[in-house]
Design an enzyme around this catalytic site. Sequence first.
Site, PDB file in Angstrom:
ATOM      1  N   LYS A   1       0.827  -1.206   0.000  1.00 48.68           N
ATOM      2  CA  LYS A   1       0.000   0.000   0.000  1.00 48.68           C
ATOM      3  C   LYS A   1       0.867   1.264   0.000  1.00 48.68           C
ATOM      4  CE  LYS A   1      -3.465  -2.660  -0.344  1.00 48.68           C
ATOM      5  NZ  LYS A   1      -4.205  -3.400   0.633  1.00 48.68           N
TER       6      LYS A   1
HETATM    7  C1  LIG Z   1      -5.270  -4.509   0.950  1.00 50.34           C
HETATM    8  C2  LIG Z   1      -6.745  -4.354   0.988  1.00 50.34           C
HETATM    9  C3  LIG Z   1      -7.503  -4.724   2.105  1.00 50.34           C
HETATM   10  C4  LIG Z   1      -6.926  -5.479   3.260  1.00 50.34           C
HETATM   11  O1  LIG Z   1      -5.830  -4.867   3.839  1.00 50.34           O
HETATM   12  P1  LIG Z   1      -4.922  -5.704   4.870  1.00 50.34           P
HETATM   13  O2  LIG Z   1      -4.211  -4.631   5.625  1.00 50.34           O
HETATM   14  O3  LIG Z   1      -4.010  -6.542   4.028  1.00 50.34           O
HETATM   15  O4  LIG Z   1      -5.810  -6.518   5.719  1.00 50.34           O
HETATM   16  C5  LIG Z   1      -8.852  -4.454   2.108  1.00 50.34           C
HETATM   17  N1  LIG Z   1      -9.460  -3.856   1.048  1.00 50.34           N
HETATM   18  C6  LIG Z   1      -8.771  -3.509  -0.051  1.00 50.34           C
HETATM   19  C7  LIG Z   1      -9.489  -2.841  -1.167  1.00 50.34           C
HETATM   20  C8  LIG Z   1      -7.400  -3.764  -0.126  1.00 50.34           C
HETATM   21  O5  LIG Z   1      -6.722  -3.445  -1.240  1.00 50.34           O
END
Ligand SMILES: *Cc1c(COP(=O)(O)O)cnc(C)c1O
Length: 380
Positions: free
Chosen positions: A185
């Site tokens: 992210k």
């Molecule tokens: C990455 C992601 C999540 C989950 O995030 P984590 O921190 O890995 O649990 C949820 N929704 C979307 C759209 C994502 O891209």
Amino acid sequence: MAEPFLPFTRPTFDEATLTGVVDTLRSGWVTSGPRVLELESALERYLGGDRRVRLFGHATGALEEALRVIGVGPGDEVVVPAMTFAASANVVLRVGATPVFVDVDLDTRNLGLDAVESVRTDKTRVVMPVHFAGLPVDLDPLHAWGRQHGICILEDAAHAIGARLAGRPIGSFGDLVCFSFHANKNMTTIEGGAISLPLDRTDWIDGLERLRFHGLRKAPDGSYDVERAAGKHNLSDVAARVGLGQLVHLDAFNRSRLHLAARYFERLQSNPWGLGLPARGDDGHAWHMFTVRIPFDRHGIDRAEFQARMRGLGIGVGMHYPALPPLALYRERCGWQPGQYPNAERIGRETVTLPLFPAMTPTDVDRVVDAIGQALGIPG
Ligand SMILES: *Cc1c(COP(=O)(O)O)cnc(C)c1O
């Protein structure tokens, strides 16, 4: 000499972060403690000072506990976009509620109010907009509609830390806003997430603190009571120290993403491959990913073959995401007719994620674009 492999994403850590992590490890306190409190405060300041932020072990847990603190459970419906990561819909099933999918826009990949209104019932408790690839959903009409119908807006802002809607940071307003700090992210704590909440919702804040840690309610004398069999979602201080080192660079990271996206647009605006480009926001677009649609039928190859050819040319290509309703779990639980979500299904078939991360250069973008021409057999 062959150029190094270009992955579709890669995190950037500076020396101060590496040293800070070692210092935290040496400090003797490695799990949730002072660094978690420091990162929560830093994120509150980053969002303008009018919100509470609570860190979680991941955004998936944050979203799930957000649904619980709102009081969502069996018999309730939660509106979710038909094209997003599986976590967005799984958390709804995990609290015993029903995901209700709506189609997304072909270019923004975001849901819109008309689609949401068309599935509203008296069981609708929550709408979960996803700011796809860091392009903010048009939230103002959604919030006004939510207030009118007593429906909560729970933002899956996993792609949107640092994004701004008409100048206002995502997470600086609204009901509950969940960020992800997964390694891919826009900023990372390796694994991690956060919820941003209104200052005056002390009920949600207290509830989430207990849902985050075994349901414990602490008394001033240090004793505690347990009120519910909650899970465990706390972030470690080591992870929080990584996040502190990321947050100072977040705006620069996102500016770099914006410039690289601009280079993709320059090179791809008119292209001979029939690529469908993503919608382009203003400079508040956090450009978590650069996804394009490729009309594979027209090129006589499938996506797996395209990805393999790109890999052979030294370029990593991702796929975000398949449409959710046709996948086994949701098909079984929610039903699905082919063509029911035309845009999401088409995106799911055609989408590829091109490399985009802050340490890339415009020359890397040129390399990607040239490789697309080679992989499709039509020079650019
Ligand atoms: C990455 C992601 C999540 C989950 O995030 P984590 O921190 O890995 O649990 C949820 N929704 C979307 C759209 C994502 O891209």
